[in-house]
Design a protein around this motif. Sequence first.
Motif, PDB file in Angstrom:
ATOM      1  N   LEU A   1       1.684 -11.933   6.978  1.00  0.00           N
ATOM      2  CA  LEU A   1       0.239 -12.075   7.171  1.00  0.00           C
ATOM      3  C   LEU A   1      -0.108 -13.430   7.792  1.00  0.00           C
ATOM      4  N   ALA A   2      -1.220 -13.456   8.518  1.00  0.00           N
ATOM      5  CA  ALA A   2      -1.598 -14.650   9.287  1.00  0.00           C
ATOM      6  C   ALA A   2      -1.943 -15.843   8.401  1.00  0.00           C
ATOM      7  N   GLU A   3      -2.661 -15.598   7.294  1.00  0.00           N
ATOM      8  CA  GLU A   3      -3.168 -16.721   6.496  1.00  0.00           C
ATOM      9  C   GLU A   3      -2.731 -16.661   5.034  1.00  0.00           C
ATOM     10  N   CYS A   4      -1.729 -15.834   4.743  1.00  0.00           N
ATOM     11  CA  CYS A   4      -1.319 -15.656   3.351  1.00  0.00           C
ATOM     12  C   CYS A   4       0.204 -15.619   3.258  1.00  0.00           C
ATOM     13  N   TYR A   5       0.752 -16.305   2.252  1.00  0.00           N
ATOM     14  CA  TYR A   5       2.209 -16.276   2.076  1.00  0.00           C
ATOM     15  C   TYR A   5       2.564 -15.762   0.684  1.00  0.00           C
ATOM     16  N   PRO A   6       3.713 -15.091   0.555  1.00  0.00           N
ATOM     17  CA  PRO A   6       4.094 -14.484  -0.732  1.00  0.00           C
ATOM     18  C   PRO A   6       4.887 -15.449  -1.620  1.00  0.00           C
ATOM     19  N   ILE A   7       4.665 -15.310  -2.928  1.00  0.00           N
ATOM     20  CA  ILE A   7       5.379 -16.118  -3.916  1.00  0.00           C
ATOM     21  C   ILE A   7       5.909 -15.178  -4.999  1.00  0.00           C
ATOM     22  N   VAL A   8       7.150 -15.386  -5.401  1.00  0.00           N
ATOM     23  CA  VAL A   8       7.690 -14.648  -6.546  1.00  0.00           C
ATOM     24  C   VAL A   8       8.480 -15.650  -7.397  1.00  0.00           C
ATOM     25  N   ASP A   9       8.325 -15.576  -8.713  1.00  0.00           N
ATOM     26  CA  ASP A   9       9.004 -16.486  -9.631  1.00  0.00           C
ATOM     27  C   ASP A   9      10.488 -16.111  -9.685  1.00  0.00           C
ATOM     28  N   PRO A  10      11.400 -17.060  -9.442  1.00  0.00           N
ATOM     29  CA  PRO A  10      12.839 -16.759  -9.494  1.00  0.00           C
ATOM     30  C   PRO A  10      13.264 -16.124 -10.825  1.00  0.00           C
ATOM     31  N   HIS A  11      12.588 -16.517 -11.940  1.00  0.00           N
ATOM     32  CA  HIS A  11      12.924 -15.935 -13.255  1.00  0.00           C
ATOM     33  C   HIS A  11      12.635 -14.434 -13.280  1.00  0.00           C
ATOM     34  N   ASP A  12      11.558 -14.032 -12.562  1.00  0.00           N
ATOM     35  CA  ASP A  12      11.202 -12.608 -12.516  1.00  0.00           C
ATOM     36  C   ASP A  12      12.210 -11.783 -11.721  1.00  0.00           C
ATOM     37  N   MET A  13      12.998 -12.465 -10.893  1.00  0.00           N
ATOM     38  CA  MET A  13      13.987 -11.763 -10.063  1.00  0.00           C
ATOM     39  C   MET A  13      15.350 -11.646 -10.757  1.00  0.00           C
TER      40      MET A  13
ATOM     41  N   ARG B   1      -3.805 -18.813   1.883  1.00  0.00           N
ATOM     42  CA  ARG B   1      -3.914 -17.879   0.759  1.00  0.00           C
ATOM     43  C   ARG B   1      -2.537 -17.582   0.171  1.00  0.00           C
ATOM     44  N   LYS B   2      -2.511 -17.229  -1.114  1.00  0.00           N
ATOM     45  CA  LYS B   2      -1.246 -16.902  -1.789  1.00  0.00           C
ATOM     46  C   LYS B   2      -1.285 -15.460  -2.297  1.00  0.00           C
ATOM     47  N   PHE B   3      -0.159 -14.788  -2.129  1.00  0.00           N
ATOM     48  CA  PHE B   3       0.057 -13.474  -2.731  1.00  0.00           C
ATOM     49  C   PHE B   3       1.183 -13.659  -3.728  1.00  0.00           C
ATOM     50  N   VAL B   4       0.904 -13.457  -5.027  1.00  0.00           N
ATOM     51  CA  VAL B   4       1.879 -13.786  -6.075  1.00  0.00           C
ATOM     52  C   VAL B   4       2.282 -12.524  -6.837  1.00  0.00           C
ATOM     53  N   LEU B   5       3.586 -12.262  -6.895  1.00  0.00           N
ATOM     54  CA  LEU B   5       4.125 -11.109  -7.630  1.00  0.00           C
ATOM     55  C   LEU B   5       4.571 -11.530  -9.023  1.00  0.00           C
ATOM     56  N   HIS B   6       4.221 -10.718 -10.027  1.00  0.00           N
ATOM     57  CA  HIS B   6       4.646 -10.955 -11.411  1.00  0.00           C
ATOM     58  C   HIS B   6       5.257  -9.658 -11.942  1.00  0.00           C
ATOM     59  N   PHE B   7       6.357  -9.773 -12.670  1.00  0.00           N
ATOM     60  CA  PHE B   7       7.002  -8.578 -13.228  1.00  0.00           C
ATOM     61  C   PHE B   7       7.141  -8.681 -14.752  1.00  0.00           C
ATOM     62  N   GLN B   8       7.373  -7.516 -15.355  1.00  0.00           N
ATOM     63  CA  GLN B   8       7.550  -7.402 -16.805  1.00  0.00           C
ATOM     64  C   GLN B   8       6.377  -8.015 -17.575  1.00  0.00           C
ATOM     65  N   ARG B   9       5.183  -7.609 -17.158  1.00  0.00           N
ATOM     66  CA  ARG B   9       3.948  -8.055 -17.799  1.00  0.00           C
ATOM     67  C   ARG B   9       3.025  -6.851 -18.000  1.00  0.00           C
ATOM     68  N   SER B  10       2.518  -6.662 -19.214  1.00  0.00           N
ATOM     69  CA  SER B  10       1.553  -5.592 -19.494  1.00  0.00           C
ATOM     70  C   SER B  10       0.204  -6.199 -19.852  1.00  0.00           C
ATOM     71  N   PRO B  11      -0.880  -5.772 -19.208  1.00  0.00           N
ATOM     72  CA  PRO B  11      -2.193  -6.299 -19.572  1.00  0.00           C
ATOM     73  C   PRO B  11      -2.591  -5.783 -20.955  1.00  0.00           C
TER      74      PRO B  11
END
Length: 456
Positions: free
Chosen positions: A220-232, A270-280
């Motif tokens: 994306l032009a103005e947004c970059y992705p982030i993922v926590d290494p622990h989640d991977m 802008r940031k796009f952030v992925l989170h795993f193993q989380r329940s609202p």
Amino acid sequence: MSVLGTPERPLRVAIVGSGPSGFYAAEDLLRQKLSIKVDMFDKLPVPFGLVRYGVAPDHPKIKNVTKVFEKTASNPNFSFFGNVTVGKNISVFELNKFYDAVIFAYGAESDRQLGITGEDLVGSYTATEFVAWYNGHPDFQDHHFDFSHEVAVIVGNGNVAMDVARVLCKTPDELKMTDINQNALEVLAESKIREVHVYGRRGPVQASFTAPEIREMGELAECYPIVDPHDMELNEASRKELEDTDNAGKKKNYEIMQSFLTLEPKNRKRKFVLHFQRSPIEIIGQGRVQKVKFEINKLTGEPNKQKVRGTGKFEEIGCGIFFRSVGYSGLRIKGLPFAAQAGVVPNQAGRVMDSEEIFTGWYVAGWIKRGATGVIGTNKPDSEETVKSLLEDIEQLNPCEVPDTQEVLKFLKDREVRVVTFEDWKKIDAAEIARGVKSGKPREKFSRVTGMLSAI
């Protein structure tokens, strides 16, 4: 008595819903060697359902399937009844008067709920309503979305969650050449959102989005992705899932997300952030959404059958807007059996049933048959299975009293229903394309039924 499916007495089939499953069923019926007439009903004046209102505007190639549907609609044995609500303008039992068989293929229009406190706070929305709003669906044009906050949270790990995230992360310049609704484009242009956080209950290997969708988030032009290494980090069962040759898609997803770990922001704001193993577990706020509380999960069990278990550890994130994208559910049509828990019409290979009783002459196809799973193409074999059941039952069908499409039109006219034909739709189509040309877009949809009808 003449046999159904002969030139003297064609088999008459009504299809309720004009999305992919409805059109695939019509295509399969009309290529049979029998004599068959198909009348398709839709509550909107326009056809194509999910393709028109569910596919993201920046994915135009997916919409090319409508060319196949148009070919089906050009068959002289096909008629389109747009602007007709089955269950309201004509009941399911009244359809039996004019048709030997009915296929219900009206999809799953409502969202599943999370069932947590705060879900109905101001600022909490469903993915469905947002997608329908930016795609110009008439039923959702009075919805208001508040993008005056910096942080958005999306719960869900499918392609719809990715669509919502992508539209929130894109600039007006990236969206203005698509067929996104003009009003939505103007509202999104004023968005203050700078961070979009997407949460999944399970791990990165179990995410149900597809590789093209997740790859796009890094381009994306103005947004970059982030993922926590622990989640991977993966447990043993998840590593085995990746090694499974049947899980090539999961492996691709995981590789793309791994590449995000080293991706440079390159001045993107802008940031796009992925989170795993989380329940609202709760949406918190005084009168409106202010933060979301999550429980941290762990996965247990065998590969491909892992279950989510809460750890008793929690975390919170402050946000001003929240979307749930945890699946769709069908809606009940009066007179038709319905399994509320599953959100589908109970059936056996497409034959409508209630408890153990089969409803002769009634069938289902698509999401209302199997639940909201798969991509557009998944509906083709699903609809073909239903048509196969219908044709196997042909000798058991009760021939209808009034086998005449003109009589259906007369019946609806007497009820003051303005029926929109496929020829009428072509006029709406041409008008929308002409409207788009003025602003350099492929199309500007009419977002109100009155606008559609005025174009005819």
